[in-house]
Design an enzyme around this catalytic site. Structure first.
Site, PDB file in Angstrom:
ATOM      1  N   GLU A  88     -76.069 -23.065 -55.033  1.00 34.72           N
ATOM      2  CA  GLU A  88     -76.914 -23.369 -56.175  1.00 34.72           C
ATOM      3  C   GLU A  88     -77.010 -24.890 -56.258  1.00 34.72           C
ATOM      4  O   GLU A  88     -75.969 -25.570 -56.242  1.00 34.72           O
ATOM      5  CB  GLU A  88     -76.280 -22.801 -57.447  1.00 34.72           C
ATOM      6  N   ARG A 104     -61.631 -16.750 -51.690  1.00 40.36           N
ATOM      7  CA  ARG A 104     -62.125 -18.117 -51.731  1.00 40.36           C
ATOM      8  C   ARG A 104     -61.011 -19.073 -51.346  1.00 40.36           C
ATOM      9  O   ARG A 104     -59.837 -18.708 -51.317  1.00 40.36           O
ATOM     10  CB  ARG A 104     -62.727 -18.453 -53.099  1.00 40.36           C
ATOM     11  N   LYS A 138     -66.899 -26.925 -60.111  1.00 40.23           N
ATOM     12  CA  LYS A 138     -67.926 -27.959 -60.275  1.00 40.23           C
ATOM     13  C   LYS A 138     -67.834 -28.597 -61.658  1.00 40.23           C
ATOM     14  O   LYS A 138     -68.048 -29.794 -61.811  1.00 40.23           O
ATOM     15  CB  LYS A 138     -69.317 -27.345 -60.109  1.00 40.23           C
TER      16      LYS A 138
HETATM   17  P1  ATP Z   1     -70.209 -22.512 -59.516  1.00 43.07           P
HETATM   18  O1  ATP Z   1     -68.940 -23.232 -59.892  1.00 43.07           O
HETATM   19  O2  ATP Z   1     -71.457 -23.203 -59.963  1.00 43.07           O
HETATM   20  O3  ATP Z   1     -70.221 -21.011 -59.660  1.00 43.07           O
HETATM   21  P2  ATP Z   1     -69.880 -22.009 -56.735  1.00 43.07           P
HETATM   22  O4  ATP Z   1     -68.641 -22.694 -56.292  1.00 43.07           O
HETATM   23  O5  ATP Z   1     -69.952 -20.541 -56.815  1.00 43.07           O
HETATM   24  O6  ATP Z   1     -70.288 -22.748 -57.997  1.00 43.07           O
HETATM   25  P3  ATP Z   1     -72.331 -21.944 -55.228  1.00 43.07           P
HETATM   26  O7  ATP Z   1     -73.274 -23.075 -55.035  1.00 43.07           O
HETATM   27  O8  ATP Z   1     -72.798 -20.753 -55.938  1.00 43.07           O
HETATM   28  O9  ATP Z   1     -71.075 -22.565 -55.896  1.00 43.07           O
HETATM   29  O10 ATP Z   1     -71.653 -21.537 -53.865  1.00 43.07           O
HETATM   30  C1  ATP Z   1     -72.320 -21.393 -52.657  1.00 43.07           C
HETATM   31  C2  ATP Z   1     -71.513 -20.558 -51.718  1.00 43.07           C
HETATM   32  O11 ATP Z   1     -70.253 -21.148 -51.476  1.00 43.07           O
HETATM   33  C3  ATP Z   1     -71.251 -19.177 -52.262  1.00 43.07           C
HETATM   34  O12 ATP Z   1     -71.569 -18.234 -51.252  1.00 43.07           O
HETATM   35  C4  ATP Z   1     -69.799 -19.163 -52.581  1.00 43.07           C
HETATM   36  O13 ATP Z   1     -69.245 -17.903 -52.339  1.00 43.07           O
HETATM   37  C5  ATP Z   1     -69.220 -20.200 -51.623  1.00 43.07           C
HETATM   38  N1  ATP Z   1     -68.040 -20.821 -52.193  1.00 43.07           N
HETATM   39  C6  ATP Z   1     -67.962 -21.561 -53.309  1.00 43.07           C
HETATM   40  N2  ATP Z   1     -66.692 -21.942 -53.559  1.00 43.07           N
HETATM   41  C7  ATP Z   1     -65.941 -21.436 -52.546  1.00 43.07           C
HETATM   42  C8  ATP Z   1     -64.551 -21.474 -52.222  1.00 43.07           C
HETATM   43  N3  ATP Z   1     -63.655 -22.113 -52.987  1.00 43.07           N
HETATM   44  N4  ATP Z   1     -64.133 -20.839 -51.098  1.00 43.07           N
HETATM   45  C9  ATP Z   1     -65.020 -20.191 -50.320  1.00 43.07           C
HETATM   46  N5  ATP Z   1     -66.336 -20.118 -50.565  1.00 43.07           N
HETATM   47  C10 ATP Z   1     -66.800 -20.721 -51.670  1.00 43.07           C
HETATM   48 MG    MG Z   2     -71.894 -19.620 -57.825  1.00 41.15          MG
END
Ligand code: ATP
Ligand code: MG
Length: 584
Positions: A47, A285, A295
């Protein structure tokens, strides 16, 4: 994870994991066979509402890595359905970060760069289809009633009084929502997966929201829309539109999988897609110690000026890690080492630091830096004279050449290399005591010298060390080996050293889990996460180019800062020390 284990894990990369096992099975079974299409199409769907962090790197390395290893492709898709929070600035930095990490969404001359907002028309069309076939309805309850009627874990929800409103009524309301006739929050479009969905034990099945009203400007579609699709609605359909085969997300989306499957199956039955359709898989994750990764919290550190920006070298963002001196290869290596699984856990920061060391050790040029200088005066060396000393650029790569630096009467050594009253086993500079001569040490790549005395200021601080040198002891000359010494000391010539700003970065938090269990992470900041010193470097370092990395002998790995370095005047950041000394 021990270092040995790390090495073993990378010996025959790529290591296997449950996702590779699934893909292998799908390849054998022909699950995703379609004419003219690769059998593995993944996507990375950020996003654009912030900067990417090391957790995203795990997802990037995984998705792009699988595509690479299985001759498939990986799409970069901006999941831009929250107009208030998103911005072109984030789109740009995300693209930069993915490229910098070494991946590409281009293949065979095609760019697989997508935006969920490109699908707004299609998503709207599918929503009308769902309404027309009784799979969705417009709910006009207040937000409070909706929350209350959702029930909770263990308590079934209550059907909305609007759940069974006639299809024509929902359709008209939905069209009027789109036409801008209502205010934010007045109505919402919800799914009806089944008659009794509101009592599903899975909360996400309880008539999930599909569209909400938002009179907001979108960074790409401008003011075209005042209704925006929800993530849970957009994501599966975007996957299907892009013919994704394996849609990998993090474990918290496991409960969303039934809706993911239902939505795609329903739209496929409606003729919007052809099987085979995408499937969702969940992995744990990345949780990394000594950082925060949400974030929201990272933004707080930036907004409250606790760090200098998203690219502060202490930040776990990709731009921060890059500025800190991490290489794309070290981050890929890290992601390979941590692997993927379904088990939640913590990865220690030392695993990331170890990956950097293992990446840079074989390739970083060596250099000498004196970080906390103390004057060394070679009393029997002629004033104004200078002897050239040489050393290899890399101890194991003669092909990288040699470097040359002058030996002069006044040198800089590290303060810790002199002790007036030595402790046991100290083999560096110690002064003569009575008829005991001072210690003899080798000035690395130069001469053997013997300590003859030292000077102190009024506060008792040592300000200079005096030595005499042995003319026939120069490293690399015949007879030099006749001098047996235990200490081997790094130094630079005071006459020609480059004075440079060096930033000694350390971990941003003192606590391994700064935001776990509701802790106040801002109370756990490491006050010593940045120390700035003026160091003396061997003169050749004046030519260091921004982002060039070095091993400063005995001090660790350093990079010429990409922002603040000027031609002839580099500023250095410490990436990491030579050894893991945390918690020891
Ligand atoms: P928000 O805090 O805004 O929910 P988010 O960390 O989910 O943010 P996105 O931009 O939605 O951020 O994430 C993009 C991709 O990165 C998604 O497919 C998510 O699963 C993956 N992702 C985000 N954080 C992690 C993490 N800590 N480990 C593995 N994958 C991650
Ligand atoms: Mg997200």
């Amino acid at each position: 994870m021990s270092n040995d284990k790390n090495k073993a894990a990378t010996a025959n990369a790529p290591s296997s994991n449950f996702l590779r096992a699934i893909i292998d099975h799908d390849l054998a079974a022909g699950t995703h066979d379609r004419p003219g299409m690769p059998p593995v199409i993944t996507r990375f769907p950020p996003e654009p509402n912030g900067y990417l962090h090391i957790g995203h790197a795990k997802s990037i390395c995984l998705n792009f890595g699988l595509a690479r290893d299985y001759a498939g492709r990986c799409h970069l898709r901006f999941d831009d359905t929250n107009p208030e929070k998103e911005d072109q600035e984030y789109v740009d930095t995300i693209m930069d970060s993915v490229k910098w990490l070494g991946f590409s969404w281009e293949q065979g001359g095609e760019e697989y760069l997508h935006y969920a907002s490109d699908y707004f028309d299609k998503l709207y069309e599918i929503a009308e289809y769902l309404i027309q076939h009784g799979f969705a309805y417009v709910d006009s309850q207040s937000a409070e009633d909706m929350a209350k009627n959702r029930g909770n874990f263990g308590t079934p929800g209550t059907n909305s009084p609007f759940r069974n409103r006639p299809v024509e009524e929902s359709l008209k309301l939905f069209r009027d929502m789109k036409a801008g006739k209502y205010k934010d929050g007045e109505h919402i479009l919800r799914a009806k997966m089944s008659e009794d969905a509101m009592s599903s034990p899975n909360m996400t099945n309880r008539d999930p929201a599909l569209y909400r009203i938002r009179h907001a400007h979108h960074h790409r579609t401008g003011d075209d829309w005042c209704i925006y699709p929800m993530y849970d609605y957009t994501h599966p359909l975007s996957d299907a539109m892009e013919s994704i085969t394996h849609s990998i997300c993090t474990l918290e989306f496991q409960d969303h999988r039934p809706f993911y499957d239902w939505l795609i199956a329903t739209a496929t039955a409606g003729g919007f897609f052809q099987p085979p359709v995408p499937r969702q898989y969940e992995m744990s994750r990345l949780n990394l110690t000594y950082v925060v990764m949400s974030k929201r919290k990272l933004r707080q550190l930036v907004d409250e000026k606790i760090v200098s920006g998203w690219d502060d070298p202490r930040m776990p963002t990709i731009v921060g890690l890059r500025r800190r001196g991490y290489t794309p290869e070290s981050i890929q290596l890290f992601c390979e080492r941590i692997g993927v699984s379904k088990a939640d856990g913590w990865i220690d920061m030392s695993t990331l630091e170890g990956s950097l060391r293992d990446d840079l050790d074989p390739k970083a040029p060596r250099a000498i830096a004196v970080l906390r200088p103390l004057k060394l005066i070679v009393d029997n060396f002629p004033e104004g004279e200078s002897h050239a000393c040489t050393s290899p650029v890399h101890p194991h790569h003669p092909d990288m050449g040699v470097r040359t630096f002058p030996f002069t009467r006044e040198l800089w050594i590290e303060q810790e290399d002199f002790m007036e009253t030595p402790t046991k086993g100290y083999f560096r500079f110690t002064p003569p005591v009575g008829d005991q001569p001072g210690s003899r040490v080798r000035l690395k790549y130069g001469y053997v010298v013997e300590c003859t005395g030292f000077e102190k200021d009024a506060d008792g601080k040592v300000t200079a060390v005096h030595v005499k040198y042995f003319e026939d002891s120069k490293s690399g000359t015949p007879g030099a080996d006749n001098y047996k010494v235990k200490g081997n000391i790094t130094w630079v010539s005071a006459a020609s050293a480059l004075a440079a700003e060096v930033r000694l970065y350390d971990r941003l938090f003192l606590d391994a889990h700064p935001d776990a269990g509701g802790k106040d992470f801002k109370a756990l900041l490491n006050p010593n996460a940045l120390e700035t010193v003026t160091a003396y470097l061997e003169p050749g370092m004046a030519n260091a180019q921004p982002e060039q990395r070095f091993q400063f002998e005995r001090h660790g790995y350093f990079v010429a800062d990409q922002v603040d370095s000027k031609p002839g005047k580099p500023v250095f950041n410490r990436v990491t020390t030579l050894k893991d000394s945390w918690g020891k």
